[in-house]
Design an enzyme around this catalytic site. Sequence first.
Site, PDB file in Angstrom:
ATOM      1  N   ASP A 249       0.842  -1.200   0.000  1.00 46.06           N
ATOM      2  CA  ASP A 249       0.000   0.000   0.000  1.00 46.06           C
ATOM      3  C   ASP A 249       0.877   1.250   0.000  1.00 46.06           C
ATOM      4  O   ASP A 249       2.078   1.181   0.316  1.00 46.06           O
ATOM      5  CB  ASP A 249      -0.910  -0.013   1.247  1.00 46.06           C
ATOM      6  CG  ASP A 249      -2.180   0.815   1.052  1.00 46.06           C
ATOM      7  OD1 ASP A 249      -2.240   1.618   0.100  1.00 46.06           O
ATOM      8  OD2 ASP A 249      -3.107   0.659   1.862  1.00 46.06           O
TER       9      ASP A 249
ATOM     10  N   ALA B  91       1.467   5.452   1.239  1.00 47.32           N
ATOM     11  CA  ALA B  91       1.341   6.203   2.499  1.00 47.32           C
ATOM     12  C   ALA B  91       1.463   7.686   2.190  1.00 47.32           C
ATOM     13  O   ALA B  91       2.046   8.082   1.179  1.00 47.32           O
ATOM     14  CB  ALA B  91       2.420   5.776   3.489  1.00 47.32           C
ATOM     15  N   ASP B  92       0.913   8.483   3.064  1.00 50.30           N
ATOM     16  CA  ASP B  92       1.052   9.940   2.918  1.00 50.30           C
ATOM     17  C   ASP B  92       2.277  10.448   3.655  1.00 50.30           C
ATOM     18  O   ASP B  92       2.896  11.419   3.236  1.00 50.30           O
ATOM     19  CB  ASP B  92      -0.229  10.623   3.407  1.00 50.30           C
ATOM     20  CG  ASP B  92      -1.418  10.174   2.583  1.00 50.30           C
ATOM     21  OD1 ASP B  92      -1.394  10.403   1.366  1.00 50.30           O
ATOM     22  OD2 ASP B  92      -2.332   9.546   3.145  1.00 50.30           O
TER      23      ASP B  92
ATOM     24  N   GLU C 142      -8.239   0.051   4.135  1.00 47.91           N
ATOM     25  CA  GLU C 142      -6.781  -0.179   4.139  1.00 47.91           C
ATOM     26  C   GLU C 142      -6.326  -0.714   5.494  1.00 47.91           C
ATOM     27  O   GLU C 142      -5.476  -1.610   5.563  1.00 47.91           O
ATOM     28  CB  GLU C 142      -6.049   1.130   3.825  1.00 47.91           C
ATOM     29  CG  GLU C 142      -6.207   1.572   2.383  1.00 47.91           C
ATOM     30  CD  GLU C 142      -5.629   2.950   2.096  1.00 47.91           C
ATOM     31  OE1 GLU C 142      -5.270   3.196   0.943  1.00 47.91           O
ATOM     32  OE2 GLU C 142      -5.538   3.777   3.020  1.00 47.91           O
TER      33      GLU C 142
HETATM   34  C1  5RP Z   1      -5.357   6.220   0.340  1.00 47.77           C
HETATM   35  C2  5RP Z   1      -3.990   6.212   0.902  1.00 47.77           C
HETATM   36  C3  5RP Z   1      -2.869   6.253  -0.085  1.00 47.77           C
HETATM   37  O1  5RP Z   1      -2.140   5.084   0.017  1.00 47.77           O
HETATM   38  C4  5RP Z   1      -2.009   7.428   0.212  1.00 47.77           C
HETATM   39  O2  5RP Z   1      -2.837   8.592   0.135  1.00 47.77           O
HETATM   40  C5  5RP Z   1      -0.840   7.569  -0.766  1.00 47.77           C
HETATM   41  O3  5RP Z   1      -1.337   7.784  -2.039  1.00 47.77           O
HETATM   42  P1  5RP Z   1      -0.390   8.168  -3.264  1.00 47.77           P
HETATM   43  O4  5RP Z   1       0.439   6.975  -3.546  1.00 47.77           O
HETATM   44  O5  5RP Z   1      -1.365   8.512  -4.352  1.00 47.77           O
HETATM   45  O6  5RP Z   1       0.421   9.354  -2.835  1.00 47.77           O
HETATM   46  O7  5RP Z   1      -3.747   6.147   2.077  1.00 47.77           O
HETATM   47  O8  5RP Z   1      -6.324   6.285   1.354  1.00 47.77           O
END
Ligand code: 5RP
Length: 250
Positions: free
Chosen positions: A101, A103-104, A123
């Site tokens: 996954d 992450a921010d 998630e």
């Molecule tokens: C979605 C999330 C995403 O994994 C997170 O926002 C990262 O997204 P990106 O890869 O587009 O920057 O938590 O709820």
Amino acid sequence: MEKNGSLKGLAQSLQSMTDVETLKKEAGIAACKYVRSGMKVGLGTGSTVKHTVIELGRMIAEDDLEIVGVPTSLATEKLALEVGIPLVELSDVDGLDIVIDGADEYDPHFQLIKGGGAALLREKIVAQESKAMIVVADDRKRVDALGAFPLPIEITPFAHQATIRSLGRLLNCRVNCRMSGDNAVMTDNGNMIADAHCGPTISAPEAMEKNILNIAGVVQVGLFNNMCDVVVLAGTNGVETFVNPNGRIQ
Ligand code: 5RP
């Protein structure tokens, strides 16, 4: 002159968007090294892990990879079906081998903020059911302290303004209902998202997670504590893999 200047600025920002997209793709694809035939794989949500999903589809088609996936959002479900990943219901399997996954933010202790794409509830359920969590990210996501990215919190539509006020009092910061134009953003679960502008100051994310979850209108919070085992990070040095010394993959 001014026109040339603004054209140059536009060209530069287009270039940096392309660069970030390249990094996301590199990280997303590199993380597939953790996936083996026979695995049940959680499929995250976002613009980085989308490259993982596409690559897993390619590996199924071309490299005889045999996996089943559990998507963390309707968007990922759609993409996974398009690229040919067989899907199962999480309720129908006894846990997952791995979840990959985005992450921010992630901090030096591998604690995460997630939910920028409003998929945090699914998630977190999928991460909780997985034996290992791999995070894919570009190097803008690495921080010393969590919280510069507004903390996403999934809340019930019922009395959402009251819940937002409670969150503001608890966290002592501005909390906004996430909007898309004039409408509140609705999650795949029919809930809303409150974004808490805590500042880059979350030094005790575990205590904060517990306190936020104590508010009745809160469904889930985007603090993912003690879940991430590995970060696959793409940056100017190429793709690097950071293994959590307290994690489940060594
Ligand atoms: C979605 C999330 C995403 O994994 C997170 O926002 C990262 O997204 P990106 O890869 O587009 O920057 O938590 O709820």
